[in-house]
Design an enzyme around this catalytic site. Structure first.
Site, mmCIF file in Angstrom:
data_model
loop_
_atom_site.group_PDB
_atom_site.id
_atom_site.type_symbol
_atom_site.label_atom_id
_atom_site.label_comp_id
_atom_site.label_asym_id
_atom_site.label_seq_id
_atom_site.Cartn_x
_atom_site.Cartn_y
_atom_site.Cartn_z
ATOM 1 N N LEU A 1 -30.509 8.600 -9.607
ATOM 2 C CA LEU A 1 -31.972 9.379 -8.875
ATOM 3 C C LEU A 1 -31.904 9.417 -7.336
ATOM 4 C CD1 LEU A 1 -34.690 7.747 -11.379
ATOM 5 C CD2 LEU A 1 -33.504 10.134 -11.555
ATOM 6 N N ASP A 2 -32.566 10.360 -6.941
ATOM 7 C CA ASP A 2 -32.733 10.748 -5.356
ATOM 8 C C ASP A 2 -33.613 9.538 -4.878
ATOM 9 O OD1 ASP A 2 -31.176 13.047 -5.410
ATOM 10 O OD2 ASP A 2 -32.892 13.958 -5.668
ATOM 11 N N ALA A 3 -33.403 9.093 -3.740
ATOM 12 C CA ALA A 3 -33.962 8.310 -3.110
ATOM 13 C C ALA A 3 -35.451 8.335 -3.066
ATOM 14 C CB ALA A 3 -33.881 8.018 -1.352
#
Length: 232
Positions: free
Chosen positions: A100-102
């Site tokens: 997942l993205d930050a």
């Protein structure tokens, strides 16, 4: 497995440190001192290092509630690594199945089992992933219809697979997709003229994020959850 490799695997030693421990007489097998690095360790052997038993670490399957501003890597690349949230032996043997993205929160699955993670993330498996999406602008019926039919993403040759959309409010939807393209959810909403304000993954396949897990908390998967992913 060679004894020096066994020590480097299960005692978190480098190969040179393992050989030094053997040379210094710090390693025993079934109560007997062993100094030979090439000694073959079997499942029936009991190995100890300076008197402390070493137990093999089996395959691990973990659910983590990823907090915002954290990254799915072993390196703190400007953000906190999710692996710093867990005190586990040999974290370097673990990897994330579906990053997942930050700025995205929610379900992250972590494992040491490469076949298991491949079954989750391979495009051929079409594993479903459900996201709760908060939008910058109210979503239209036309945009929902487009998402459900598949949309053209910039730089892609083919439209996305049809998605499932459940509208929660004007600016909140549950979006289920069966692919894992780069930044796919954000790109899909951009393709229908909207923008993702916040994103949270709730499930992957049959595995649902445990409601009791607070952001940053984790637990081992149950046998049923592990078995729900077919490695064949």
């Amino acid at each position: 497995m060679r004894l020096d490799k066994y020590l480097s695997t299960f005692a978190d030693l480098t190969r040179s440190q393992a050989k030094r421990a053997l040379k210094n007489g710090e390693v025993e097998c079934d109560g007997e001192l062993i100094k030979d690095p090439s000694f073959k360790v079997t499942a029936d052997h009991h190995i100890s290092l300076v008197g402390m038993p070493l137990e093999p670490v089996g395959e691990r399957y973990i659910m983590l509630h990823k907090p915002e501003e954290s990254v799915c890597s072993h390196v703190d690349d400007g953000y906190m690594s999710i692996f710093s949230l867990m005190e586990l032996p040999r974290p370097d043997k673990l990897h994330v199945a579906g990053r997942l993205d930050a700025d995205t929160t929610g379900l992250v699955l972590i494992t040491s089992d490469g076949q298991w993670s491949h079954a989750l993330t391979s495009p051929r498996r079409h594993c479903s992933k459900r996201y709760r999406v908060w939008l910058a602008d109210p979503i239209t019926d036309g945009a929902i219809s487009q998402l459900e039919q598949g949309v053209e993403l910039h730089g892609e040759d083919k439209p996305t697979q049809p998605a499932q959309v459940e509208q929660v409010s004007d600016t909140e939807i549950l979006l289920t997709i069966s692919e894992g393209k780069y930044h796919q959810v954000k790109r899909m909403l951009a393709a229908v003229g909207n923008k993702v304000a916040a994103l949270h993954r709730e499930s992957m396949g049959d595995i649902e994020l445990d409601e009791d897990l607070e952001p940053g908390d984790w637990r081992y998967l149950t046998e049923d959850e592990i078995a729900s992913v077919d490695k064949r």
